[in-house]
Scaffold this active site. Structure first.
Site, PDB file in Angstrom:
ATOM      1  N   LYS A  42       0.835  -1.204   0.000  1.00 41.67           N
ATOM      2  CA  LYS A  42       0.000   0.000   0.000  1.00 41.67           C
ATOM      3  C   LYS A  42       0.869   1.253   0.000  1.00 41.67           C
ATOM      4  O   LYS A  42       1.959   1.248   0.555  1.00 41.67           O
ATOM      5  CB  LYS A  42      -0.907   0.018   1.242  1.00 41.67           C
ATOM      6  CG  LYS A  42      -1.976  -1.074   1.226  1.00 41.67           C
ATOM      7  CD  LYS A  42      -2.883  -0.962   2.439  1.00 41.67           C
ATOM      8  CE  LYS A  42      -3.961  -2.036   2.408  1.00 41.67           C
ATOM      9  NZ  LYS A  42      -4.745  -2.076   3.656  1.00 41.67           N
ATOM     10  N   SER A 133     -10.692   2.812   5.006  1.00 42.31           N
ATOM     11  CA  SER A 133      -9.771   3.955   4.989  1.00 42.31           C
ATOM     12  C   SER A 133      -9.666   4.531   3.584  1.00 42.31           C
ATOM     13  O   SER A 133      -9.652   5.755   3.398  1.00 42.31           O
ATOM     14  CB  SER A 133      -8.375   3.522   5.450  1.00 42.31           C
ATOM     15  OG  SER A 133      -8.440   2.958   6.727  1.00 42.31           O
TER      16      SER A 133
HETATM   17  O1  PNS Z   1      -4.612  -2.856   7.375  1.00 44.17           O
HETATM   18  P1  PNS Z   1      -3.909  -3.863   6.484  1.00 44.17           P
HETATM   19  O2  PNS Z   1      -3.021  -3.160   5.477  1.00 44.17           O
HETATM   20  O3  PNS Z   1      -4.866  -4.804   5.834  1.00 44.17           O
HETATM   21  O4  PNS Z   1      -2.966  -4.713   7.457  1.00 44.17           O
HETATM   22  C1  PNS Z   1      -2.211  -5.809   6.945  1.00 44.17           C
HETATM   23  C2  PNS Z   1      -1.020  -6.080   7.867  1.00 44.17           C
HETATM   24  C3  PNS Z   1      -0.143  -4.855   7.896  1.00 44.17           C
HETATM   25  C4  PNS Z   1      -1.530  -6.385   9.268  1.00 44.17           C
HETATM   26  C5  PNS Z   1      -0.226  -7.291   7.286  1.00 44.17           C
HETATM   27  O5  PNS Z   1       0.246  -6.954   6.025  1.00 44.17           O
HETATM   28  C6  PNS Z   1       0.921  -7.730   8.179  1.00 44.17           C
HETATM   29  O6  PNS Z   1       0.697  -8.444   9.126  1.00 44.17           O
HETATM   30  N1  PNS Z   1       2.167  -7.278   7.899  1.00 44.17           N
HETATM   31  C7  PNS Z   1       3.316  -7.543   8.769  1.00 44.17           C
HETATM   32  C8  PNS Z   1       4.400  -8.373   8.084  1.00 44.17           C
HETATM   33  C9  PNS Z   1       4.131  -9.847   8.293  1.00 44.17           C
HETATM   34  O7  PNS Z   1       4.156 -10.366   9.382  1.00 44.17           O
HETATM   35  N2  PNS Z   1       3.836 -10.518   7.158  1.00 44.17           N
HETATM   36  C10 PNS Z   1       3.433 -11.890   7.175  1.00 44.17           C
HETATM   37  C11 PNS Z   1       1.931 -11.962   7.450  1.00 44.17           C
HETATM   38  S1  PNS Z   1       1.335 -13.501   7.106  1.00 44.17           S
END
Ligand code: PNS
Length: 165
Positions: A42, A133
């Site tokens: 994003k 958002s």
């Molecule tokens: O609000 P969002 O953008 O849908 O949130 C998604 C988010 C940021 C929670 C997800 O992309 C995430 O957990 N990122 C952290 C990196 C990570 O641990 N990646 C592996 C997840 S399986």
């Protein structure tokens, strides 16, 4: 044992939907970490620090009990690792539609594989199921009224950002 949860997300910006989930999560856990996470897929409008500040201001504005809350950002690294390091057994994810579950399900399974952390899915409030958002930002950019979807603090910051661009 202290029950700790992490509520992660991009929160660019947090909507009243996000804040409703957060408030309800504080009724279920002793400690809830609001975690603004960098999502490389994003292009955020706000910096992580701005997003976190808006959440703090919104929580105050809505009169949410701040005592169980912790606020942090995750610029890199795994969410599962953050949960493990901070002794959290649960991740909180809000969902509005089945599409949200389809997006979240594999992440919840991988996070569980990585550190054993559970994901608790909480349904959005009925009246806020269509709020996101990105829609809030689009409506604001086109001059629409977003006061039903975000706090005054967020509304003001979006206006400031739009005026500066
Ligand atoms: O609000 P969002 O953008 O849908 O949130 C998604 C988010 C940021 C929670 C997800 O992309 C995430 O957990 N990122 C952290 C990196 C990570 O641990 N990646 C592996 C997840 S399986």
């Amino acid at each position: 044992m202290k029950h700790i949860a992490v509520y992660p997300g991009s929160f660019d910006p947090a909507t009243l939907g996000h804040l409703g989930i957060l408030k309800r999560a504080t009724k279920l856990f002793d400690e809830v970490h609001v975690l603004v996470v960098h999502n490389p897929s994003k292009q955020p409008l706000f910096t992580s620090a701005e997003r976190l500040n808006m959440i703090k201001q919104s929580v105050r504005e809505l009169g949410v009990d701040i005592s169980p809350l912790r606020f942090s950002t995750l610029e890199s690294g795994l969410l599962a690792e953050y949960a493990e390091v901070h002794g959290a057994h649960a991740l909180i994810k809000g969902f509005r539609t089945v599409a949200d579950i389809e997006y979240e399900l594999p992440m919840s399974q991988v996070n569980n594989d990585l550190s054993g952390v559970e994901t608790i899915f909480m349904a959005s409030e009925p009246g806020l199921g269509y709020v996101s958002s990105s829609l809030v930002k689009e409506v604001a950019a086109l001059g629409g009224d977003i006061s039903k979807y975000v706090t005054d603090a967020v509304s003001q910051k979006i206006q400031e950002k739009l005026n500066a661009s």
